[in-house]
Design an enzyme around this catalytic site. Structure first.
Site, PDB file in Angstrom:
ATOM      1  N   LYS A  77       0.906  -1.241   0.113  1.00 29.96           N
ATOM      2  CA  LYS A  77      -0.137   0.050  -0.037  1.00 29.96           C
ATOM      3  C   LYS A  77       0.660   1.288  -0.003  1.00 29.96           C
ATOM      4  CE  LYS A  77      -3.712   2.006   2.775  1.00 29.96           C
ATOM      5  NZ  LYS A  77      -4.636   1.840   4.121  1.00 29.96           N
ATOM      6  N   SER A 152      -9.821   1.786   3.119  1.00 29.86           N
ATOM      7  CA  SER A 152      -8.768   2.420   2.370  1.00 29.86           C
ATOM      8  C   SER A 152      -7.860   1.777   1.607  1.00 29.86           C
ATOM      9  CB  SER A 152      -8.149   3.559   2.969  1.00 29.86           C
ATOM     10  OG  SER A 152      -7.291   2.868   4.168  1.00 29.86           O
ATOM     11  N   SER A 176      -9.782  -0.815   7.321  1.00 33.61           N
ATOM     12  CA  SER A 176      -9.224  -0.500   5.891  1.00 33.61           C
ATOM     13  C   SER A 176      -8.537  -1.864   5.421  1.00 33.61           C
ATOM     14  CB  SER A 176      -8.026   0.521   6.185  1.00 33.61           C
ATOM     15  OG  SER A 176      -8.853   1.705   6.189  1.00 33.61           O
TER      16      SER A 176
END
Lengths: 486, 493
Positions: A77, A152, A176
């Site tokens: 990420k 997210s 997330s």
């Protein structure tokens, strides 16, 4: 199709020299080229650097080295620092920022010989539940590209679900990892607070953030968790708790395990009947496999959303203050420092980030601190107590991961509160500091969209979660279903 | 109406640690800009602070030296404000649970003792330094993250002079404890002053006015000497004072308003989530306690009591710790410690100063920077402290005259030889043989008829002239007391 392999399949074949790390990486890169223009999981990709790592891994394998991640391509990420790679956090304000250092997890993956490649899309500064808050455009759900992948860590979930990598890392502050894993049909694990070092994870809410794995199988999540866990002298909030062999916990037996079903979660308004049915069926399956489901109560559940949005935004308002255009990142000049700050932050941050900074600034303001922040901290303690009390009688808690399956792009982006409610089942876990995992437990009929089952465990109870998840996974076929990408 | 001032001080002191507060960067002064920096002290995305253990120890040690209570639990907080020299745009500090609280400092003031209560001494981080150039500005982050102790006093001070003496006493304690070098030139100590005035004898407090930007103790004194009459003047003129912050303009010698209460910052303090609360264990506290030292005032009083030194001498040894140590070693077993103190202060210190001045001049001529120079210090002396005690002993038992003793000292300093050996070699032993002295006295009286007549006519001071002549004739070896007695007897006859 080496990109479709799991971690354990990859390492087994690498060890037998049937394939090379270079070939596995090439397959992943091919898949990215083939599908990412439609899915937009990746924000950046440094192929020469990835190839060099794969070659280095092949040399280590040739020299007889073995390791559970040696030669395995893993994508990160875009909120986890990798030296000399971009670290944008999905934000304009860091669009061209290159990290001068490695996060601790990055260092651990390097040491394990993983091939670290790609920067995965995310909601800006991990604030969001759909990746629609990415400054660089949303990712798409591989099961239906008109739908969001969750967030997210949406890019991480998409990259794993669409076989663009073997596994990935994301971060989870209020769901997330677990929510996008559920919406994309893969395994996502949020470790206990303090289990994994946060050094090099760009902070959203420091007391809630944890890095965790995305994987195609529960066993892979166990392997990846083992590789990134452990005390880190660079993170004072990491805990000096020994790291067990998580794979060894996958015994396949649920005999004698008590699983709590929190009535507040199952009675929640807005719980999609198809999701509820799938979770009910999963509970039946778990009973069939030897576990004993019991109803429990987590009485402060209703306060989780409000508590979360006070504590998380308060911390975020300070954590994001450093993005000011003075030392790095975007700078939009002004006649004095105040104007420079205003211009830089005004143009550099998106709406949701600004909304949370304003909210966090407000709840910490003189005269409001006691009413909001201090009270939220007290409620947080009550929420944690709910869980610790429940864990006196049950070994793990079973809930839906999300109230609904993946929604359409744009469906909730104009209504922040609706968006916030998509995390109602995952937020409490972060507030309590416990661990949580989500894994596939079915699909809706039409359109066919993944449904996620959430397991919550005691502090440092990851082994139990992995055991339950693995036993369930092996007894069901959800995990082998793949989205049609063409 | 008469007014009195009420003054409290916030003193910021850089701690003497090897590395910075949250990272491993060097805590040093004077490096080129932005060379002692890393991702942590630059506030890069994703970094975390890790508390410097030695800074935590020095903070608690300060608390112990200032008679503070050490709470069982301390924590760090974030103080939020935007400024280019604050890398994270928040400063990590201790807000409501500091490492130390509730102490006091005793010090000498106007011939008596004064006490200022200490509210707290808490640990925080220093910020960077803004530099302004012709067309732009820059920030040097070398100082950012240097451990900084904030020592907050109660409003117990009543005058500029008292504030000045308090600060000096505080500095002495910090230097003694090895807490900080307190080098003002290097910005290691900075003060904020809170001052208000009220009718004399009153108990209420006037509007609190904070003065910032003083970087020396004399600056604090000057600022207060300006500010207190200013406030009184406003009140006497029928005006009112409001809570505000003022800046000290050192060049102009005035204070000027920066902001008033309505524009005060809201720092939005909240607990620092990246750091765990600090709960010292008994073992940890014991280890810190073992580093406690004798306080300067106590040391001065002990020197006066144990060695019967006058306050002036004791003050010298309080201010110059190594010299005091040297004295204590030399005075071991001395019959007259006061005489030893005289030699240490008047002869040894002066001689060392001369030597050092010469060494500086020599090294300067070689183009060396001050920081690279080496000097002779107390530890480089060629003779042991005991030799000084022996020298004093030789004077005390009248083996040496004081003028001969000076010669012996010079020789000792140069060669390191023992005083007794030098006396032997140079034949400097005092002449106390009455027969020999009688003859010299006769010779001196004969050579000085004028002074002899003066003495006889009652001008007793004239004796010194003749006495000096005897000393000269004896090459300084005559016992001056004995010479005086003989001369008096002969002249009265």
């Amino acid at each position: 199709m080496l990109n479709t392999l799991t971690i354990s399949e990859t390492t087994a074949r690498l060890q037998r020299r049937e394939i090379s790390a270079r070939e596995v990486l090439a397959a992943c890169l091919d898949q990215v080229r083939r599908v990412d223009s439609k899915l937009h999981a990746f924000l950046a990709l440094d192929e020469p650097d990835a190839l060099a790592q794969a070659e280095a891994a092949d040399k280590r394998i040739a020299a007889g080295e073995q390791g559970p991640l040696l030669g395995v391509p893993i994508a990160l990420k875009d909120v986890i620092a990798v030296r000399h790679q971009r670290l944008s956090c999905g934000s304009r304000i860091l669009e061209n920022f290159v990290s001068p250092y490695d996060a601790t997890v990055t260092g651990k993956l390097r040491a394990a010989g993983a091939v670290i490649f790609g920067r995965l899309n995310m909601d800006e500064f991990a604030m969001g539940s759909s990746t629609e808050n990415s400054a660089f455009g949303p990712s798409r759900n591989p099961w239906d590209r008109e739908r969001i992948p969750g967030g997210s860590s949406g890019g991480s979930a998409v990259a794993v679900a669409a076989d663009q990598c073997i596994a990935a890392l994301g971060s989870d502050t209020g769901g997330s990892i677990r929510q996008p894993a559920a919406l994309c049909g893969c395994v996502g694990l949020k470790p206990t607070y303090g289990r994994v070092s946060r050094y090099g994870l760009v902070a959203y809410a420091s007391s809630l953030d944890q890095i965790g794995p995305f994987a195609k199988r529960v066993r892979d999540a166990a392997v990846l968790l083992g590789a990134i866990s452990g005390y880190d002298p660079k993170d004072s909030t990491s805990v000096a708790q020994p790291v067990p062999d998580y794979s060894a916990a996958l015994t396949g037996s649920l005999r004698g395990l008590r699983l709590g079903l929190p009535r507040e979660y199952f009675a929640a308004g807005g719980l999609d009947p198809q999701v509820k049915a799938a979770v009910d069926a999963a509970v039946d399956k778990l009973r069939e496999l030897g576990a004993e489901p019991v109803e429990i109560s987590l009485p402060h559940t209703d306060y989780a959303v409000a508590t979360y949005y006070i504590i998380a935004t308060a911390e975020a308002s300070a954590n994001l203050a450093r993005f000011d255009g003075v030392r790095y990142g975007l700078r939009v000049d002004g006649k004095d420092p105040i104007e420079l700050y205003g211009n830089t932050r005004g143009q550099g941050f998106g709406d949701e980030v600004k909304r949370r900074i304003i909210l966090g600034t407000y709840v910490l303001s003189s005269g409001y601190y006691d009413a909001y922040y201090l009270r939220a901290q007290k409620v947080r303690t009550l929420i944690r107590r709910d869980f610790l009390k429940a864990f006196e009688t049950v070994d793990a808690i079973v809930t839906p991961a999300t109230p609904t399956v993946a929604f359409r792009l744009g469906e909730k982006s104009q209504d922040p509160l609706q968006m916030y409610l998509s995390d109602i089942f995952t937020l409490s876990c972060n507030l309590a500091g416990i661990c949580g995992l989500s894994l596939p437990c079915g699909f809706t009929r039409s359109p066919k969209l993944p449904i996620g089952l959430q397991l919550l465990g005691r502090p440092f109870g990851e082994e139990t979660l992995l055991r339950v998840a693995h036993t369930y996974e092996q007894a069901t076929g959800w995990h082998v279903q793949k989205p049609a990408l063409d | 109406m008469e007014y009195e001032a009420v003054i409290g001080l916030e003193t910021h002191v850089q701690l003497k640690t090897q590395s910075k507060m949250w990272c491993g960067c060097a805590n040093t002064f004077g490096s080129p800009p932005n060379t002692n920096v890393c991702p942590v002290c630059l506030g890069m995305p994703g970094v975390l602070p890790v508390a410097n253990e030695e800074a935590l120890r020095l903070t608690v040690l300060t608390g112990l030296l200032l008679n503070c209570e050490i709470p069982a639990r301390a924590k760090f907080d974030r103080k939020n404000y935007f400024y280019p020299d604050v890398a994270k745009n928040y400063q990590i500090t201790q807000y409501d649970q500091p490492s130390t609280r509730g102490g006091h400092v005793d010090f000498e003031f106007q011939g008596g003792m004064a006490r200022v209560r200490i509210t707290r001494a808490h640990l925080e981080e220093d910020v960077g330094k803004n530099n302004h150039f012709d067309r732009n500005s820059g920030v040097d982050f070398n100082r950012a993250g240097v451990p900084l102790l904030e020592i907050v006093s109660e409003p117990d001070l009543t005058s500029a002079d008292m504030a000045y003496e308090y600060l000096n006493a505080l500095k002495d304690i910090l230097v003694y404890g090895g807490i900080s070098d307190c080098d003002m030139e290097k910005g290691m100590v900075r003060c904020d002053v809170n001052v208000s005035v009220r009718p004399k004898g009153g108990t209420g407090l006037g509007a609190k006015i904070e003065i910032k930007n003083m970087n020396s103790f004399s600056g604090v004194r000057r600022a207060l000497t300006y500010e207190i009459p200013r406030q009184i003047e406003v009140l006497q003129g029928g005006g009112t004072l409001i809570q505000s912050t003022r800046r000290w303009d050192d060049a102009g010698g005035i204070t000027e308003e920066m902001r008033t209460k309505e524009h005060a910052h809201d720092y939005r303090y909240f607990p620092e989530p990246d750091l765990m609360p600090f709960e010292p264990t008994p073992e940890w506290l014991a280890a810190v306690k073992s580093r406690m030292v004798e306080l300067p005032l106590a040391r001065k009083q002990r020197f006066m009591k144990t060695y019967e030194l006058p306050a002036g001498d004791a003050e010298v040894f309080k201010n110059d710790v190594p010299l005091g140590h040297y004295f204590e070693t030399a005075a071991q077993g001395a019959a007259n410690p006061k005489a030893v103190a005289n030699w240490v202060i008047n002869n040894l210190r002066a001689r060392l100063a001369e030597t050092q001045a010469r060494e500086i001049a020599e090294q300067e001529s070689l183009g060396l920077e001050r920081s690279d120079m080496t000097f002779t210090g107390l530890s480089d002396l060629k003779f042991p402290p005991q030799a000084l005690r022996d020298l004093v002993g030789l004077v005390e038992n009248q083996t040496l005259s004081s003028s001969a003793a000076q010669q012996v000292f010079v020789e000792m300093f140069e060669t390191g030889k023992a005083p007794a050996d030098i006396v032997q070699e140079k034949g400097l032993a005092q002449v106390s043989d009455t027969g020999a002295l009688e003859a010299l006295c006769d010779e001196a009286i004969a050579a000085n008829p004028g002074p002899a007549a003066d003495y006889r006519s009652g001008k007793l001071a004239a004796l010194n002239r003749i006495k000096g002549h005897v000393m000269k004739l004896s090459q300084g070896k005559a016992n001056p007391g004995l010479v005086g007695e003989i001369l008096e007897r002969k002249l009265r006859a």
